[in-house]
Design a protein around this motif. Structure first.
Motif, PDB file in Angstrom:
ATOM      1  N   THR A  35     -10.200  31.992 -72.437  1.00 45.96           N
ATOM      2  CA  THR A  35      -9.206  32.095 -71.363  1.00 45.96           C
ATOM      3  C   THR A  35      -9.635  33.063 -70.265  1.00 45.96           C
ATOM      4  OG1 THR A  35      -8.015  33.794 -72.584  1.00 45.96           O
ATOM      5  CG2 THR A  35      -7.296  31.506 -72.885  1.00 45.96           C
ATOM      6  N   VAL A  36     -10.753  33.728 -70.417  1.00 47.75           N
ATOM      7  CA  VAL A  36     -11.170  34.768 -69.477  1.00 47.75           C
ATOM      8  C   VAL A  36     -11.407  34.239 -68.059  1.00 47.75           C
ATOM      9  CG1 VAL A  36     -13.671  34.709 -69.908  1.00 47.75           C
ATOM     10  CG2 VAL A  36     -12.562  36.862 -69.295  1.00 47.75           C
ATOM     11  N   LEU A  37     -11.715  32.960 -67.909  1.00 47.05           N
ATOM     12  CA  LEU A  37     -12.001  32.388 -66.589  1.00 47.05           C
ATOM     13  C   LEU A  37     -10.846  31.552 -66.031  1.00 47.05           C
ATOM     14  CD1 LEU A  37     -15.682  31.275 -67.268  1.00 47.05           C
ATOM     15  CD2 LEU A  37     -14.927  33.280 -65.980  1.00 47.05           C
ATOM     16  N   ALA A  38      -9.683  31.656 -66.626  1.00 48.39           N
ATOM     17  CA  ALA A  38      -8.568  30.776 -66.292  1.00 48.39           C
ATOM     18  C   ALA A  38      -8.078  30.879 -64.850  1.00 48.39           C
ATOM     19  CB  ALA A  38      -7.400  31.013 -67.253  1.00 48.39           C
ATOM     20  N   ALA A  39      -8.264  31.977 -64.168  1.00 48.47           N
ATOM     21  CA  ALA A  39      -7.747  32.122 -62.803  1.00 48.47           C
ATOM     22  C   ALA A  39      -8.816  31.954 -61.726  1.00 48.47           C
ATOM     23  CB  ALA A  39      -7.057  33.477 -62.646  1.00 48.47           C
ATOM     24  N   VAL A  40     -10.016  31.516 -62.109  1.00 51.20           N
ATOM     25  CA  VAL A  40     -11.085  31.303 -61.132  1.00 51.20           C
ATOM     26  C   VAL A  40     -10.717  30.112 -60.249  1.00 51.20           C
ATOM     27  CG1 VAL A  40     -13.509  30.631 -60.881  1.00 51.20           C
ATOM     28  CG2 VAL A  40     -12.848  32.325 -62.597  1.00 51.20           C
ATOM     29  N   GLU A  41     -10.934  30.236 -58.942  1.00 54.30           N
ATOM     30  CA  GLU A  41     -10.562  29.165 -58.012  1.00 54.30           C
ATOM     31  C   GLU A  41     -11.429  27.925 -58.169  1.00 54.30           C
ATOM     32  OE1 GLU A  41     -10.677  28.424 -53.272  1.00 54.30           O
ATOM     33  OE2 GLU A  41      -9.602  30.222 -53.910  1.00 54.30           O
ATOM     34  N   THR A  42     -12.741  28.113 -58.309  1.00 55.56           N
ATOM     35  CA  THR A  42     -13.683  27.002 -58.455  1.00 55.56           C
ATOM     36  C   THR A  42     -14.520  27.266 -59.699  1.00 55.56           C
ATOM     37  OG1 THR A  42     -13.747  26.667 -56.063  1.00 55.56           O
ATOM     38  CG2 THR A  42     -15.564  25.733 -57.340  1.00 55.56           C
ATOM     39  N   LEU A  43     -14.315  26.426 -60.719  1.00 51.81           N
ATOM     40  CA  LEU A  43     -14.939  26.678 -62.025  1.00 51.81           C
ATOM     41  C   LEU A  43     -15.684  25.439 -62.510  1.00 51.81           C
ATOM     42  CD1 LEU A  43     -15.340  28.559 -64.437  1.00 51.81           C
ATOM     43  CD2 LEU A  43     -13.105  27.800 -65.293  1.00 51.81           C
ATOM     44  N   PHE A  44     -16.978  25.616 -62.724  1.00 52.98           N
ATOM     45  CA  PHE A  44     -17.833  24.540 -63.213  1.00 52.98           C
ATOM     46  C   PHE A  44     -18.287  24.891 -64.631  1.00 52.98           C
ATOM     47  CE2 PHE A  44     -18.501  24.785 -58.591  1.00 52.98           C
ATOM     48  CZ  PHE A  44     -18.109  23.512 -58.222  1.00 52.98           C
ATOM     49  N   LEU A  45     -17.744  24.191 -65.607  1.00 56.58           N
ATOM     50  CA  LEU A  45     -18.119  24.379 -67.013  1.00 56.58           C
ATOM     51  C   LEU A  45     -18.632  23.067 -67.609  1.00 56.58           C
ATOM     52  CD1 LEU A  45     -15.139  26.608 -68.192  1.00 56.58           C
ATOM     53  CD2 LEU A  45     -17.510  27.312 -67.884  1.00 56.58           C
ATOM     54  N   ASN A  46     -19.002  22.155 -66.751  1.00 54.16           N
ATOM     55  CA  ASN A  46     -19.460  20.843 -67.190  1.00 54.16           C
ATOM     56  C   ASN A  46     -20.822  20.904 -67.865  1.00 54.16           C
ATOM     57  OD1 ASN A  46     -19.819  21.361 -64.184  1.00 54.16           O
ATOM     58  ND2 ASN A  46     -21.397  19.814 -64.509  1.00 54.16           N
ATOM     59  N   ASN A  47     -21.099  19.876 -68.665  1.00 51.60           N
ATOM     60  CA  ASN A  47     -22.384  19.694 -69.336  1.00 51.60           C
ATOM     61  C   ASN A  47     -22.739  20.872 -70.242  1.00 51.60           C
ATOM     62  OD1 ASN A  47     -22.461  18.155 -66.590  1.00 51.60           O
ATOM     63  ND2 ASN A  47     -23.864  17.070 -67.947  1.00 51.60           N
ATOM     64  N   GLY A 106      -0.353  25.861 -60.831  1.00 51.76           N
ATOM     65  CA  GLY A 106       0.073  26.884 -59.882  1.00 51.76           C
ATOM     66  C   GLY A 106      -0.767  26.939 -58.619  1.00 51.76           C
ATOM     67  N   GLY A 107      -1.879  26.209 -58.595  1.00 52.39           N
ATOM     68  CA  GLY A 107      -2.725  26.156 -57.400  1.00 52.39           C
ATOM     69  C   GLY A 107      -3.796  27.232 -57.328  1.00 52.39           C
ATOM     70  N   PRO A 111      -3.327  19.665 -71.895  1.00 50.37           N
ATOM     71  CA  PRO A 111      -1.869  19.538 -72.011  1.00 50.37           C
ATOM     72  C   PRO A 111      -1.167  19.490 -70.659  1.00 50.37           C
ATOM     73  CG  PRO A 111      -2.572  21.757 -72.608  1.00 50.37           C
ATOM     74  CD  PRO A 111      -3.806  20.970 -72.317  1.00 50.37           C
ATOM     75  N   LEU A 112      -0.703  18.305 -70.304  1.00 44.83           N
ATOM     76  CA  LEU A 112      -0.003  18.111 -69.035  1.00 44.83           C
ATOM     77  C   LEU A 112       1.438  18.580 -69.132  1.00 44.83           C
ATOM     78  CD1 LEU A 112      -1.259  14.526 -68.244  1.00 44.83           C
ATOM     79  CD2 LEU A 112      -1.972  16.631 -67.120  1.00 44.83           C
ATOM     80  N   GLU A 113       1.984  19.005 -68.019  1.00 46.22           N
ATOM     81  CA  GLU A 113       3.398  19.357 -67.953  1.00 46.22           C
ATOM     82  C   GLU A 113       4.168  18.091 -67.604  1.00 46.22           C
ATOM     83  OE1 GLU A 113       4.303  22.755 -65.508  1.00 46.22           O
ATOM     84  OE2 GLU A 113       2.589  23.872 -66.256  1.00 46.22           O
ATOM     85  N   ALA A 114       5.066  17.692 -68.479  1.00 49.37           N
ATOM     86  CA  ALA A 114       5.820  16.447 -68.295  1.00 49.37           C
ATOM     87  C   ALA A 114       6.616  16.466 -66.994  1.00 49.37           C
ATOM     88  CB  ALA A 114       6.766  16.241 -69.469  1.00 49.37           C
ATOM     89  N   GLY A 115       6.461  15.411 -66.212  1.00 54.87           N
ATOM     90  CA  GLY A 115       7.226  15.254 -64.986  1.00 54.87           C
ATOM     91  C   GLY A 115       6.769  16.099 -63.818  1.00 54.87           C
ATOM     92  N   VAL A 116       5.661  16.815 -63.972  1.00 53.61           N
ATOM     93  CA  VAL A 116       5.165  17.670 -62.890  1.00 53.61           C
ATOM     94  C   VAL A 116       3.824  17.106 -62.408  1.00 53.61           C
ATOM     95  CG1 VAL A 116       4.474  20.001 -62.222  1.00 53.61           C
ATOM     96  CG2 VAL A 116       6.293  19.682 -63.918  1.00 53.61           C
ATOM     97  N   ALA A 117       3.737  16.825 -61.132  1.00 51.89           N
ATOM     98  CA  ALA A 117       2.510  16.265 -60.561  1.00 51.89           C
ATOM     99  C   ALA A 117       1.462  17.357 -60.360  1.00 51.89           C
ATOM    100  CB  ALA A 117       2.814  15.599 -59.224  1.00 51.89           C
ATOM    101  N   LEU A 118       0.221  16.975 -60.548  1.00 52.26           N
ATOM    102  CA  LEU A 118      -0.877  17.904 -60.254  1.00 52.26           C
ATOM    103  C   LEU A 118      -0.990  18.079 -58.744  1.00 52.26           C
ATOM    104  CD1 LEU A 118      -3.470  16.491 -62.786  1.00 52.26           C
ATOM    105  CD2 LEU A 118      -2.418  18.747 -62.887  1.00 52.26           C
ATOM    106  N   PRO A 119      -1.426  19.253 -58.278  1.00 49.29           N
ATOM    107  CA  PRO A 119      -1.564  19.478 -56.828  1.00 49.29           C
ATOM    108  C   PRO A 119      -2.538  18.484 -56.187  1.00 49.29           C
ATOM    109  CG  PRO A 119      -1.750  21.549 -58.033  1.00 49.29           C
ATOM    110  CD  PRO A 119      -1.754  20.451 -59.053  1.00 49.29           C
ATOM    111  N   ASP A 120      -2.230  18.030 -54.986  1.00 42.54           N
ATOM    112  CA  ASP A 120      -3.095  17.109 -54.255  1.00 42.54           C
ATOM    113  C   ASP A 120      -4.448  17.718 -53.925  1.00 42.54           C
ATOM    114  OD1 ASP A 120      -1.144  15.144 -54.286  1.00 42.54           O
ATOM    115  OD2 ASP A 120      -0.345  15.700 -52.317  1.00 42.54           O
TER     116      ASP A 120
END
Length: 121
Positions: free
Chosen positions: A21-33, A50-51, A67-76
């Motif tokens: 969870t240490v990187l949870a508030a990073v604006e641009t996070l690449f953890l792929n591959n 929260g954006g 885990p998605l929040e039911a009924g809440v759309a992801l930011p555009d």
């Protein structure tokens, strides 16, 4: 390292285990591959909704759920990629780069090995 303008790229680094969870508030996070596994922690989900996190690339790991929040759309403005993990993503497809490929999920045989014998959900 957290907050507006923060960028962390740890893609292609052979990272293993569950997502910290240490990187949870990073604006641009690449953890792929990497070889990350398990559910995406709630802290990341809250940061996405929260954006605070605008780009989150987790493709080509062994993630089992977001885990998605039911009924809440992801930011555009969100760029989220969850393809080629141990789940069938219902979100996280539109923000994927072309290099992520077209396969939505990993073969189950790969997932059982990396997720302690647990099959894909």
């Amino acid at each position: 390292m957290h907050g507006e303008g923060s960028i962390v790229d740890l893609s292609h680094n052979f990272l293993t285990g569950e997502l910290s969870t240490v990187l949870a508030a990073v604006e641009t996070l690449f953890l792929n591959n990497n070889q990350l596994m398990g559910m995406v922690p709630e802290e990341y989900v809250k940061s996405v909704y929260g954006g605070s996190t605008k780009t989150l690339y987790l493709q080509h790991n062994y993630i089992t759920g977001f885990p998605l929040e039911a009924g809440v759309a992801l930011p555009d403005t969100l760029s989220l990629c969850l393809t080629y993990n141990c789940m069938v993503p219902s979100v996280g497809l539109m923000g994927c780069p072309a290099s992520a490929g077209r396969q939505l999920s990993r073969p189950q045989s790969q997932c059982v090995v990396f997720n302690h014998g647990r099959p894909m959900p």
